[in-house]
Design an enzyme around this catalytic site. Structure first.
Site, PDB file in Angstrom:
ATOM      1  N   LEU A 199      28.778 -34.246 -15.696  1.00 25.00           N
ATOM      2  CA  LEU A 199      27.427 -34.948 -15.283  1.00 25.00           C
ATOM      3  C   LEU A 199      27.193 -34.246 -13.849  1.00 25.00           C
ATOM      4  CD1 LEU A 199      27.432 -38.466 -16.770  1.00 25.00           C
ATOM      5  CD2 LEU A 199      26.258 -36.509 -17.963  1.00 25.00           C
ATOM      6  N   ASP A 200      25.892 -34.272 -13.525  1.00 27.15           N
ATOM      7  CA  ASP A 200      25.339 -33.793 -12.260  1.00 27.15           C
ATOM      8  C   ASP A 200      25.868 -34.907 -11.433  1.00 27.15           C
ATOM      9  OD1 ASP A 200      24.490 -31.320 -13.296  1.00 27.15           O
ATOM     10  OD2 ASP A 200      22.329 -32.289 -13.239  1.00 27.15           O
ATOM     11  N   VAL A 201      26.304 -34.584 -10.132  1.00 27.54           N
ATOM     12  CA  VAL A 201      26.587 -35.579  -9.082  1.00 27.54           C
ATOM     13  C   VAL A 201      25.397 -36.679  -9.155  1.00 27.54           C
ATOM     14  CG1 VAL A 201      26.769 -36.250  -6.775  1.00 27.54           C
ATOM     15  CG2 VAL A 201      27.954 -34.126  -7.686  1.00 27.54           C
ATOM     16  N   THR A 227      23.448 -37.776 -11.549  1.00 25.70           N
ATOM     17  CA  THR A 227      22.980 -38.422 -12.861  1.00 25.70           C
ATOM     18  C   THR A 227      24.349 -39.396 -13.159  1.00 25.70           C
ATOM     19  OG1 THR A 227      21.867 -36.527 -13.593  1.00 25.70           O
ATOM     20  CG2 THR A 227      22.762 -37.895 -15.275  1.00 25.70           C
ATOM     21  N   HIS A 239      20.826 -29.111 -15.222  1.00 24.30           N
ATOM     22  CA  HIS A 239      19.557 -29.508 -14.663  1.00 24.30           C
ATOM     23  C   HIS A 239      18.340 -29.423 -16.163  1.00 24.30           C
ATOM     24  CE1 HIS A 239      19.999 -28.770 -10.253  1.00 24.30           C
ATOM     25  NE2 HIS A 239      21.255 -29.522 -10.960  1.00 24.30           N
TER      26      HIS A 239
END
Length: 313
Positions: free
Chosen positions: A145-147, A149, A242
């Site tokens: 997961l993105d930082v 999110t 993204h």
């Protein structure tokens, strides 16, 4: 400092893409080298460049151009910083895998340039044993997961689980459900966004819907419409970087708080948001050993829940 000649297969590409191709690094890391002045012209007469002048990351380099690259000392990622991570909670654990609620501001694993907390370091600090499969700094990581999110993330604890889960995510068999608060009201209220995504040509850290990008499909439906925003239930068929943020921004409905992709900063401030309103609320996977279907959910963290309460007042 080493000199390189731009090969035919990279001719005409942006400098960051050329450096990445020559040095075998990511394009974002190459952009960092260019910003730091580590890439200079060694010989370039057609446009009057002087040897030693820095190469701009957006410049397109012709075949045969001579550049010099001053590679930084390699970052040692063999040591993972073991430290407790606030709000990193275990949602499920057995002998083969562990599922966690990943807080915002935490990376999945160490990487060059990242100095913050990681899921791997937080799990080790809690005494969770993780497989050594995968690169040392990414051991046990089967998806990310993105930082910025939050939400459900699963990590393998055994070599068998790592192998099976990596293949499952590669084959897109897990079910990944997100909730997002987006600006405006998407029309239609339910549908599929099928639009290829690639790296934005003018921004190193952004992506965009563009011809020639990688296939990307996002399925969505409306949960609830508020006055200026809508809460959406989203299922990812693909998992591009993204993807949700890019797809909804392309529709003119960026995630609330997502200033990188055009969200209204005044609305973000009203809702108390310092990041995009995006949460991985549910993950469905087949257990890597038993084959049993597991459905793991993560509740909204405090910042996202508070913004909804403000909307309902």
């Amino acid at each position: 400092m080493t000199e390189h000649t731009v090969p035919a297969e990279l001719a005409g590409k942006r400098a960051d893409a050329v450096v990445a191709g020559i040095s075998g690094i990511s394009r974002s890391e190459a952009a960092g080298w260019l910003s730091e002045g580590r890439v200079t012209w060694a010989q370039y007469r057609t446009q009057g460049r002087e040897a030693g002048a820095p190469v701009k990351k957006s410049e397109r380099l012709p075949e045969g151009a001579q550049i010099a690259i001053d590679e930084p000392d390699p970052v040692d990622l063999s040591h993972i910083e073991v430290e407790p991570v606030q709000d990193l909670t275990l949602l499920y654990e057995d002998a083969d895998l562990v599922a966690v609620h990943k807080p915002v501001g935490v990376a999945a694993h160490p990487s060059p340039g990242w100095r913050g907390s990681t899921v791997i370091g937080g799990l080790l600090a809690q005494g969770v044993q993780i497989t050594t499969s995968g690169a040392q700094e990414r051991r046990g990581i089967v998806h990310r997961l993105d930082v910025g999110t939050s939400g459900v993330m699963v990590v393998a604890k055994t070599e068998r689980a790592y192998s099976v889960l990596k293949e499952a995510f590669r084959n897109r068999t897990p079910t990944k459900i997100y909730h997002a608060l987006v600006q405006g009201l998407p029309d239609p209220h339910e549908g599929t966004i099928d639009a290829p995504i690639g790296r934005h040509p003018g921004h190193d850290w952004r992506f965009a819907v563009m011809d020639g990008g990688r296939e990307a499909r996002t399925h969505y439906r409306l949960i609830e419409a508020y006055v200026r925003v809508s809460l959406m239930d989203i299922r990812l068929e693909t998992g591009r970087t993204h993807q949700i943020r890019v797809h909804f921004a392309a529709l003119g409905h960026p995630c609330a708080g997502d200033l990188t992709y055009g969200a209204d900063p005044h609305l973000a401030a009203e809702l108390g948001l310092t990041r995009q309103w995006l949460h991985a609320v549910e993950l469905g996977i087949d257990h890597p050993v038993s084959g049993e279907r597991l459905t793991i959910r993560s509740e909204y963290p405090q910042d996202l829940a508070q913004s909804l309460r403000l909307l309902e007042e």
